[in-house]
Design a protein around this motif. Structure first.
Motif, mmCIF file in Angstrom:
data_model
loop_
_atom_site.group_PDB
_atom_site.id
_atom_site.type_symbol
_atom_site.label_atom_id
_atom_site.label_comp_id
_atom_site.label_asym_id
_atom_site.label_seq_id
_atom_site.Cartn_x
_atom_site.Cartn_y
_atom_site.Cartn_z
ATOM 1 N N PRO A 1 0.825 -1.202 0.000
ATOM 2 C CA PRO A 1 0.000 0.000 0.000
ATOM 3 C C PRO A 1 0.861 1.254 0.000
ATOM 4 O O PRO A 1 2.035 1.210 0.399
ATOM 5 N N PRO A 2 0.302 2.380 -0.441
ATOM 6 C CA PRO A 2 1.069 3.631 -0.401
ATOM 7 C C PRO A 2 1.229 4.111 1.028
ATOM 8 O O PRO A 2 0.457 3.726 1.919
ATOM 9 N N PRO A 3 2.226 4.953 1.289
ATOM 10 C CA PRO A 3 2.333 5.551 2.627
ATOM 11 C C PRO A 3 1.115 6.425 2.890
ATOM 12 O O PRO A 3 0.623 7.104 1.986
ATOM 13 N N LEU A 4 0.626 6.397 4.101
ATOM 14 C CA LEU A 4 -0.546 7.199 4.466
ATOM 15 C C LEU A 4 -0.099 8.353 5.352
ATOM 16 O O LEU A 4 0.303 8.162 6.494
ATOM 17 N N MET A 5 -0.178 9.558 4.800
ATOM 18 C CA MET A 5 0.190 10.755 5.538
ATOM 19 C C MET A 5 -1.038 11.314 6.242
ATOM 20 O O MET A 5 -2.159 11.223 5.729
ATOM 21 N N LEU A 6 -0.841 11.903 7.409
ATOM 22 C CA LEU A 6 -1.912 12.559 8.142
ATOM 23 C C LEU A 6 -1.552 14.020 8.369
ATOM 24 O O LEU A 6 -0.380 14.347 8.581
ATOM 25 N N GLY A 7 -2.569 14.876 8.289
ATOM 26 C CA GLY A 7 -2.355 16.292 8.523
ATOM 27 C C GLY A 7 -2.930 16.736 9.841
ATOM 28 O O GLY A 7 -3.929 16.182 10.318
ATOM 29 N N GLY A 8 -2.317 17.739 10.450
ATOM 30 C CA GLY A 8 -2.802 18.274 11.709
ATOM 31 C C GLY A 8 -2.097 19.564 12.048
ATOM 32 O O GLY A 8 -1.090 19.925 11.434
ATOM 33 N N SER A 9 -2.644 20.259 13.069
ATOM 34 C CA SER A 9 -2.023 21.509 13.490
ATOM 35 C C SER A 9 -1.884 21.603 15.009
ATOM 36 O O SER A 9 -0.818 21.922 15.512
ATOM 37 N N GLY A 10 -2.936 21.318 15.764
ATOM 38 C CA GLY A 10 -2.841 21.379 17.216
ATOM 39 C C GLY A 10 -2.046 20.221 17.779
ATOM 40 O O GLY A 10 -1.822 19.205 17.114
ATOM 41 N N PRO A 11 -1.598 20.346 19.028
ATOM 42 C CA PRO A 11 -0.759 19.298 19.639
ATOM 43 C C PRO A 11 -1.400 17.916 19.620
ATOM 44 O O PRO A 11 -0.734 16.918 19.320
#
Length: 293
Positions: free
Chosen positions: A159-169
Motif C-alpha cells: 500500500p502507499p504511505p498514508l500521511m496525516l495532517g494536523g495543526s494542534g498538539p
C-alpha cells in the motif's frame, strides 16, 4: 548550526487551488522536467478534487511522486477513499503519497458533515483506511466509521504511505501515532516547524517524515509579494513566514527547514506569480542544486 549529516530534503511544488485546474496539464510535466522530486495537489472546498488532480498528474509524468495534501475525512466515505487510492497506487505504483486530515471545519459545516469530535473521526478513519489498503477484511462499529465485512477486491501491494495532517498538539500526536508521515499547514515559520519536529520526535522517535510548505518569491518586489501572500494563508507579514530572494537565500531557508525536521520542503508560489514557468526553472535549476550539493 546546520546538521551536515542530515540528508537533503525532498523538494516539491505545491499546486495550490488558487491556480486553475487546467494549469496542472503543463505544470506537472514541468515539475518533473526541472528535476524536483514531488508535486503536491490539494483538495480545498470548493475548489478542486485531490483525487482527480493526482490521477491526472500521475498520468502526465513518469517518475514524479504525487502527494495529496490532504483529503478531508468528513467529506469522504472511508471505503470510497480506499477504492480510489488503491486504484491509483495499482496504476502508478510507488508514486502516490496520499494524505488525510480533519479538513477546514467551517467548510465541513457548510456541507453538513462537521463532526463533534474531529480527533475521534480521524482516528477511526485512518485506522480503517490503513486496514483496507493493506487488503484486510474490515468490520467496525465506530462513532463515525461503520463497515460491515468490507474488503477491497484490488488492494495495492504494497500500500502507499498514508500521511496525516494536523495543526494542534493532539492532532499532531495522532499523526505521529497513526501516520506514515505528517503534513503541516502552509505559512509556518522555521521555529514553528522545529516545535512540531520536536513534538513528533517525542511521540514517534527520530525519522518521522514531515512535509513543510514554504511560500517563495524571487526577482523584483519579491518581499512585497510574499508579504501580500502570507495573510491569505493565516499568517502575519514580518514574522519569518515565506522567503524572498535569490537562489542562495531560498536554499538557506530550505536547509533551515530541514534542520528543523522537515524531510520534504514544498515550494508554494505567490498568487499571481508573473512568471510561473521561470519561477519553477529557478527552483529546479538554481535552488535545488544548492540544497542537494
Amino acid at each position: 548550526m546546520a546538521d551536515t549529516d542530515r540528508p537533503a530534503p525532498q523538494l516539491g511544488l505545491a499546486f495550490v487551488p488558487t491556480l486553475a485546474p487546467e494549469r496542472l496539464r503543463t505544470l506537472a510535466p514541468a515539475v518533473e522536467a526541472v528535476g524536483l522530486d514531488e508535486l503536491w495537489v490539494w483538495e480545498d472546498c470548493f475548489k478542486q478534487s485531490g483525487v482527480a488532480s493526482a490521477a491526472a498528474a500521475l498520468a502526465w509524468t513518469t517518475r514524479l511522486r504525487v502527494g495529496i495534501g490532504l483529503l478531508p475525512v468528513p467529506l469522504r466515505n472511508v471505503a470510497l477513499t480506499a477504492m480510489e487510492l488503491a486504484t491509483l497506487e495499482r496504476m502508478f505504483p510507488g508514486r502516490l503519497v496520499p494524505g488525510v486530515g480533519h479538513g477546514v471545519q467551517a467548510w465541513m459545516a457548510q456541507v453538513g458533515v462537521r463532526p463533534a469530535s474531529p480527533l475521534t473521526l480521524l482516528r477511526e478513519y485512518a485506522t480503517a483506511l490503513r486496514a483496507l489498503l493493506a487488503g484486510e477484511r474490515v468490520s467496525v462499529e465506530g462513532r463515525y466509521v461503520q463497515l460491515d465485512d468490507v474488503a477491497l477486491d484490488w488492494p495495492p501491494a504494497p500500500p502507499p504511505p498514508l500521511m496525516l495532517g494536523g495543526s494542534g498538539p493532539r492532532s499532531l500526536e495522532l499523526t505521529a501515532e497513526l501516520g506514515d508521515g505528517t503534513l503541516l499547514a502552509a505559512a509556518l515559520t522555521v521555529e514553528q516547524v522545529a516545535d512540531v519536529g520536536a513534538l513528533l520526535a517525542r511521540t514517534r522517535g527520530a525519522g518521522h517524515p514531515l512535509v513543510a510548505t514554504v511560500i517563495v518569491a524571487t526577482g523584483a518586489d519579491a518581499q512585497q509579494r510574499v508579504d501580500a501572500e502570507v495573510p491569505l494563508w493565516g499568517g502575519e507579514p514580518g514574522r519569518g513566514i515565506g522567503v524572498a530572494g535569490d537562489a542562495a537565500r531560498v536554499a538557506a531557508e530550505v536547509r533551515a527547514f530541514a534542520d528543523a525536521g522537515a524531510t520534504s520542503v514544498v515550494f508554494q508560489p505567490v498568487g499571481g506569480e508573473p512568471d510561473l514557468d521561470g519561477w519553477l526553472g529557478f527552483l529546479g535549476g538554481e535552488v535545488a542544486p544548492l540544497v542537494r550539493g
